[in-house]
Design a protein around this motif. Structure first.
Motif, short mmCIF file in Angstrom:
data_model
loop_
_atom_site.label_atom_id
_atom_site.label_comp_id
_atom_site.label_asym_id
_atom_site.label_seq_id
_atom_site.Cartn_x
_atom_site.Cartn_y
_atom_site.Cartn_z
N VAL A 113 18.21 62.53 59.99
CA VAL A 113 17.14 63.38 59.64
C VAL A 113 15.49 61.89 59.79
O VAL A 113 16.76 60.59 58.91
CB VAL A 113 17.16 63.50 58.75
CG1 VAL A 113 16.76 63.86 57.55
CG2 VAL A 113 18.92 63.91 58.89
N HIS A 114 14.39 61.89 60.02
CA HIS A 114 13.87 60.94 60.25
C HIS A 114 12.89 60.98 59.00
O HIS A 114 12.47 61.76 58.79
CB HIS A 114 13.29 60.91 61.57
CG HIS A 114 14.04 59.74 62.42
ND1 HIS A 114 14.52 58.90 63.02
CD2 HIS A 114 14.51 61.79 63.46
CE1 HIS A 114 15.42 58.82 63.91
NE2 HIS A 114 15.41 60.47 64.40
N SER A 115 12.43 60.06 58.36
CA SER A 115 11.43 60.68 56.67
C SER A 115 10.79 59.05 57.30
O SER A 115 11.64 57.80 57.81
CB SER A 115 12.17 60.91 55.56
OG SER A 115 13.37 59.96 55.22
N SER A 116 9.36 59.24 56.42
CA SER A 116 8.96 57.41 56.38
C SER A 116 8.01 57.69 55.16
O SER A 116 7.90 58.97 54.56
CB SER A 116 7.48 57.44 57.37
OG SER A 116 6.68 59.18 57.11
N MET A 117 7.91 57.27 54.56
CA MET A 117 6.73 56.87 53.11
C MET A 117 6.47 55.55 53.17
O MET A 117 6.07 54.59 54.68
CB MET A 117 8.14 56.83 52.15
CG MET A 117 8.80 56.01 51.91
SD MET A 117 10.17 55.18 50.69
CE MET A 117 9.53 55.31 49.68
N GLU A 118 5.06 55.18 52.11
CA GLU A 118 4.60 54.48 52.00
C GLU A 118 3.70 53.51 50.81
O GLU A 118 4.05 54.43 49.89
CB GLU A 118 2.77 54.48 52.69
CG GLU A 118 2.25 55.49 53.80
CD GLU A 118 0.98 55.55 54.48
OE1 GLU A 118 0.51 55.77 52.78
OE2 GLU A 118 1.11 55.59 55.52
N VAL A 119 4.13 52.62 50.32
CA VAL A 119 4.44 51.74 49.40
C VAL A 119 3.05 51.24 49.20
O VAL A 119 2.68 50.38 49.93
CB VAL A 119 6.15 51.30 49.53
CG1 VAL A 119 6.89 52.15 48.86
CG2 VAL A 119 5.96 50.16 50.34
N SER A 120 2.86 50.76 48.15
CA SER A 120 1.23 49.67 47.74
C SER A 120 1.87 48.01 47.75
O SER A 120 1.25 47.11 47.80
CB SER A 120 0.91 50.12 46.66
OG SER A 120 2.28 50.37 45.40
#
Length: 396
Positions: A113-120
């Protein structure tokens, strides 16, 4: 008249053809047992296993035990496919050679399962180490020249496991007290000492998995290594197996003088109720005479005698529920414990020990998973006594 050489050649070809047909006809059909497991060596329930034969495909569901049994499989090379929702499909080829039972295993890995997220902000990196698994099967252990009779004797075959001077196992540089010994999801570690004690006979195992620092709470208390054992149940047909009947004799001055050690093994099992109630029994009788080089023959030995018995019962209540019970009995007796020059046989103690471990487990398929409930009881008795009733005299 035909040439003699031509007639002889045709006769030879005919004989070879008839011999090949006879050899093929003598190869009987056998039973194929496949264990479907995940990357953490745990059985996968309700997986679909398909066996491709010339007569057509045969599919079986592993149910709540993670095992698929195919009967009357003809000789030859056949393809097996295993699949389940949430896992990548896997396939393998097995070769049936006429043996009554062929056991094998296949691993299904979870779907990526591939997922992505952005953080500051940048998060610090975390090093994660995956647990390493080493697997032992009866087919790997039985052909060994040292003839291991128990799991404890076969564990030094795994990298990172050795045996210390006192005979205890050393797992990744530490003693048995830091590791866990699990049989069919039940903790078999001695609660008093933390050691493994007398392990199961090799004929009773399906697989032995050695997990180095696994991050799994299901195995209970440990800080180093987990030895997870899965035992095999009785098959759809009754069987019996006998191994290591011939003892090792003691040789002195080119003459045979008694027995030095012997480890005969017996196993048998089958269906008590067809397709419902299964029984399997494995027994090892061990006799070992340890020699002390500081004393003269014949009063220089310590005689160790023990019986290692493991009984497995499995009752299939429904396609989604299996009730199992096991009993491990290991009585042992040692006469003349550790004799030496300063402590000859008459002043050495006698030691006897009886271990009983019983378990009852229920495996129930529920909401796409499995609910495991188990109850275990362990009893330990030990006795230490002298060789006689006379007073001990110490002479400086």
């Amino acid at each position: 008249m035909r040439p003699l050489a031509l007639r002889d050649g045709r006769c030879a070809c005919g004989l070879i053809f008839l011999a090949s047909i006879s050899a093929f006809a003598q190869c009987p059909a056998g039973e194929l047992r496949l264990l479907v497991k995940d990357s953490q060596e745990s059985p996968i329930y309700n997986a679909i296993v398909t066996l491709e034969l010339p007569s057509g495909s045969r599919s079986i569901t592993t149910g709540s035990v993670g095992v698929a049994d195919f009967t009357s499989v003809p000789c030859g090379n056949w393809k097996l496919r295993a699949s389940k929702s949430g896992f990548d499909e896997n396939s393998m080829t097995v070769q049936m050679t006429g043996l009554p039972l062929l056991e094998s295993s296949i691993v299904l890995r979870p779907v990526a399962v591939h997922s992505s997220m952005e953080v500051s902000d940048k998060a610090p990196g975390i090093d994660q180490s995956a647990s390493e698994s080493n697997e032992l099967t009866p087919s790997q252990v039985k052909p060994l020249p040292n003839n291991p009779a128990t799991i404890g004797e076969s564990l030094p075959l795994v990298p990172g496991i050795t045996r210390g001077r006192n005979g205890d196992l050393v797992l990744d540089g530490t003693g048995e007290q830091r590791s866990a010994y699990v049989v069919n999801q039940s903790d078999y570690t001695d609660p008093a000492t933390g050691e493994f004690g007398m392990t199961l006979p090799v004929d009773a195992i399906q697989t032995v998995n050695v997990l180095n620092v696994p991050f799994l709470a299901q195995y209970g208390r440990f800080t180093r290594t987990v030895v997870a054992v899965e035992t095999k149940r009785g098959g759809p047909k009754w069987h019996a197996d006998v191994n290591d009947l011939f003892p090792d004799f003691r040789v002195r001055s080119w003459h045979l003088v008694g027995i030095r050690n012997e480890t005969p093994r017996f196993s048998f099992g089958g269906p008590i109720i067809k397709d419902r109630f299964f029984f399997n029994e494995s027994v090892v009788y061990i006799i070992d005479k340890v020699i002390s080089r500081t004393l003269g023959f014949p009063r220089n030995e310590s005689k160790q005698e023990s019986i290692n018995s493991f009984t497995d019962l499995a009752y299939i209540l429904s396609p989604s529920q299996v009730l199992s019970a096991t009993l491990h009995v290991t009585p042992q007796h040692t006469n003349f414990v550790n004799p030496d020059f300063f402590n000859p046989q008459p002043v050495t103690p006698t030691y006897a020990q009886h271990d009983y471990i019983g378990t009852i487990a229920d495996h129930y398929g529920l909401w796409g998973g499995v609910l495991d409930s188990s109850l275990s009881l362990q009893r330990f008795n030990a006795f230490i006594g002298p060789q006689g009733t006379q007073d001990m005299i110490l002479t400086p």
